[in-house]
Design a protein around this motif. Structure first.
Motif, PDB file in Angstrom:
ATOM      1  N   UNK A 181     -15.386  13.413 -53.730  1.00 54.54           N
ATOM      2  CA  UNK A 181     -15.023  14.621 -52.989  1.00 54.54           C
ATOM      3  C   UNK A 181     -13.634  15.135 -53.375  1.00 54.54           C
ATOM      4  N   UNK A 182     -13.400  16.377 -53.009  1.00 56.17           N
ATOM      5  CA  UNK A 182     -12.080  16.989 -53.181  1.00 56.17           C
ATOM      6  C   UNK A 182     -11.026  16.085 -52.524  1.00 56.17           C
ATOM      7  N   UNK A 183      -9.941  15.820 -53.240  1.00 53.89           N
ATOM      8  CA  UNK A 183      -8.942  14.855 -52.764  1.00 53.89           C
ATOM      9  C   UNK A 183      -7.803  15.499 -51.974  1.00 53.89           C
ATOM     10  N   UNK A 184      -8.051  16.744 -51.494  1.00 57.38           N
ATOM     11  CA  UNK A 184      -7.003  17.378 -50.683  1.00 57.38           C
ATOM     12  C   UNK A 184      -6.703  16.547 -49.444  1.00 57.38           C
ATOM     13  N   UNK A 185      -7.775  15.990 -48.820  1.00 57.11           N
ATOM     14  CA  UNK A 185      -7.613  15.177 -47.613  1.00 57.11           C
ATOM     15  C   UNK A 185      -7.806  13.695 -47.926  1.00 57.11           C
ATOM     16  N   UNK A 186      -7.278  13.250 -49.056  1.00 53.65           N
ATOM     17  CA  UNK A 186      -7.454  11.858 -49.478  1.00 53.65           C
ATOM     18  C   UNK A 186      -6.107  11.201 -49.742  1.00 53.65           C
ATOM     19  N   UNK A 187      -6.118   9.871 -49.684  1.00 50.68           N
ATOM     20  CA  UNK A 187      -4.929   9.076 -49.971  1.00 50.68           C
ATOM     21  C   UNK A 187      -5.295   8.052 -51.044  1.00 50.68           C
ATOM     22  N   UNK A 188      -4.451   7.934 -52.055  1.00 49.29           N
ATOM     23  CA  UNK A 188      -4.714   7.004 -53.141  1.00 49.29           C
ATOM     24  C   UNK A 188      -3.748   5.851 -53.159  1.00 49.29           C
ATOM     25  N   UNK A 189      -4.212   4.689 -53.604  1.00 45.85           N
ATOM     26  CA  UNK A 189      -3.373   3.503 -53.702  1.00 45.85           C
ATOM     27  C   UNK A 189      -3.807   2.736 -54.944  1.00 45.85           C
ATOM     28  N   UNK A 190      -2.939   2.659 -55.930  1.00 48.04           N
ATOM     29  CA  UNK A 190      -3.286   2.024 -57.202  1.00 48.04           C
ATOM     30  C   UNK A 190      -3.334   0.504 -57.108  1.00 48.04           C
ATOM     31  N   UNK A 191      -2.646  -0.081 -56.162  1.00 46.68           N
ATOM     32  CA  UNK A 191      -2.523  -1.538 -56.119  1.00 46.68           C
ATOM     33  C   UNK A 191      -3.703  -2.221 -55.438  1.00 46.68           C
ATOM     34  N   UNK A 192      -4.543  -1.494 -54.718  1.00 47.23           N
ATOM     35  CA  UNK A 192      -5.654  -2.083 -53.979  1.00 47.23           C
ATOM     36  C   UNK A 192      -6.911  -2.173 -54.838  1.00 47.23           C
ATOM     37  N   UNK A 193      -7.708  -3.204 -54.550  1.00 49.90           N
ATOM     38  CA  UNK A 193      -9.034  -3.304 -55.126  1.00 49.90           C
ATOM     39  C   UNK A 193     -10.067  -2.736 -54.175  1.00 49.90           C
ATOM     40  N   UNK A 194     -11.331  -2.811 -54.540  1.00 53.90           N
ATOM     41  CA  UNK A 194     -12.388  -2.200 -53.737  1.00 53.90           C
ATOM     42  C   UNK A 194     -12.567  -2.911 -52.399  1.00 53.90           C
ATOM     43  N   UNK A 195     -12.433  -4.236 -52.360  1.00 57.77           N
ATOM     44  CA  UNK A 195     -12.600  -4.973 -51.097  1.00 57.77           C
ATOM     45  C   UNK A 195     -11.498  -4.601 -50.114  1.00 57.77           C
ATOM     46  N   UNK A 196     -10.262  -4.558 -50.595  1.00 57.56           N
ATOM     47  CA  UNK A 196      -9.151  -4.151 -49.725  1.00 57.56           C
ATOM     48  C   UNK A 196      -9.306  -2.708 -49.274  1.00 57.56           C
ATOM     49  N   UNK A 197      -9.842  -1.872 -50.180  1.00 57.53           N
ATOM     50  CA  UNK A 197     -10.054  -0.467 -49.845  1.00 57.53           C
ATOM     51  C   UNK A 197     -11.083  -0.327 -48.719  1.00 57.53           C
ATOM     52  N   UNK A 198     -12.164  -1.100 -48.802  1.00 58.81           N
ATOM     53  CA  UNK A 198     -13.192  -1.061 -47.762  1.00 58.81           C
ATOM     54  C   UNK A 198     -12.625  -1.514 -46.416  1.00 58.81           C
TER      55      UNK A 198
END
Length: 398
Positions: free
Chosen positions: A136-153
């Motif tokens: 989706x459009x990332x206007x309402x999104x937050x990114x974090x390069x240091x996290x993996x998928x499990x931490x993201x979930x």
């Protein structure tokens, strides 16, 4: 998202900027790219043979247009014959009357009465995985390069405002974390492994229904595959049997379906002359009858020959004389040509034409049985040939 033989692309990402660079593999090609006020990207190349610019328009699919399906939708261009816009799991059309007319500009909204957040613990959160989609459009999104998928979930599960999450990078198994908050806009489906996997937050009831439908779909898919496989095997068997039958040639006592065939297997009784003229029926002769009548196709009984084969004189047991046209195996005339000739002659019974009495199709033999003409053929009178060639439907002298 896709490769092209015409141009190449290079993606660069850093803490300061993100860029996408397009280039042409062939430096001899002259090209220009422009964007108009409607969001269309136009690429034009110079064609020397036409002495003009030839334009290519991008995007070239409805799903490539920004927000083609509105919010909380996924655009799937591979739904042949169906509406390309689909609501995400847990959502329904916001304006159903517009949706029926294939207008999804207002998108979809959460189904009423859904409880998908619980008390904020990660164990209560449910997600449905959408594979190979444009995020989706990332206007309402937050990114974090240091996290993996499990931490993201886990991060998204504990925040009731988080509506979806995904990897930031799909290469090498995925890395980084992106979480979305609010509506999910401008999503589309890709094929051939393009795009990323996005996890959409849903209620427990919606997840249960989704899994139930998926199992039902898989069962139907298995049934369809099995049925198609069985039908394919049956068709293959039928094709092989048909090919073998054609290779073996005509079978014993094979009948021609386009004629009125006398059920007797041998020609023992001479039919009345008027019966042949009026009905035009032909009779099936037994091979043994023909062999006996021609004295095993003796050379002394040979009347002539042509490209089709040879013609022999014969005499039936009742004394009637016949002429047997025996098709040669090297003549190239097959069953269809044999049937066509038999049909033509059988239907053209005339007092000035030689009469077809019957035929014989047995083992590898294909033969036509005519009445015997003692005065030879018309060509003998016209050309004065000593040995005339017998033609099955030659006009004879009165």
């Amino acid at each position: 998202m896709s490769t092209s033989y015409f141009f190449s692309s290079t993606y660069n990402e850093s803490n300061e900027e993100v860029s996408l660079l397009y280039g042409l593999p062939d430096p001899s090609v002259l090209s220009r790219v422009t964007a108009n006020e409607s969001g269309f990207v136009q690429m034009a190349t110079w064609q020397n043979n036409q002495n003009a610019w030839v334009s290519l328009f991008f995007p070239n699919e409805p799903c490539d247009h920004y927000m083609h399906c509105g919010g909380n939708c996924v655009c799937d261009p591979y739904q042949l014959g169906e509406f390309e816009c689909q609501c995400l799991p847990g959502y329904e059309p916001k304006v159903k009357s517009e949706w029926k007319s294939r207008n999804a500009i207002n998108g979809c909204t959460r189904k009423p009465g859904q409880q998908f957040c619980g008390n904020g613990s990660s164990a209560d959160a449910k997600f449905i995985k959408l594979t190979s989609v444009k995020v989706p459009d990332t206007t309402n999104a937050i990114g974090n390069r240091s996290m993996g998928l499990i931490e993201c979930a886990d991060l998204c599960s504990k925040n009731c405002s988080c509506t979806a999450y995904s990897n930031a990078n799909g290469d090498n198994g995925g890395s980084g974390c992106i979480t979305w908050y609010g509506d999910l806009n401008d999503m589309r489906k890709y094929s051939n492994g393009g795009g990323l996997d996005v996890y959409i937050r849903v209620s427990a009831d919606e997840l249960a229904q989704y899994l139930k439908n998926s199992k039902g779909f898989n069962s139907k898919k298995v049934i369809i595959i099995l049925a198609a496989s069985i039908i394919g095997v049956l068709l293959l068997v039928c094709a092989i049997r048909l090919a073998l039958r054609k290779r073996k040639g005509p079978t014993r006592n094979r009948k021609l379906p386009s004629f009125n065939i006398d059920p007797v297997s041998s020609y023992e009784v001479t039919p009345r002359k008027d019966e042949i003229d009026e009905k035009g029926d032909i009779h099936i002769f037994d091979l043994r009858t023909i062999v006996s009548a021609t004295n095993t196709f003796a050379f002394a009984n040979k009347l002539g020959e042509g490209g089709f084969g040879s013609v022999f004189k014969g005499q039936l047991q009742n004394g009637r004389e016949i002429a047997v046209k025996r098709l040669s195996s090297s003549s190239g005339q097959g069953v269809e040509e044999f049937k066509n000739e038999t049909t033509l002659i059988a239907r053209l019974q005339h007092r000035n034409l030689v009469k077809l009495l019957g035929c014989c199709i047995q083992q590898e033999e294909k033969m036509l049985v005519y009445e015997y003409l003692p005065n030879k053929g018309l060509d003998n009178f016209i050309f004065g040939m000593r040995h005339s060639i017998f033609f099955g439907y030659v006009v004879v002298a009165n």
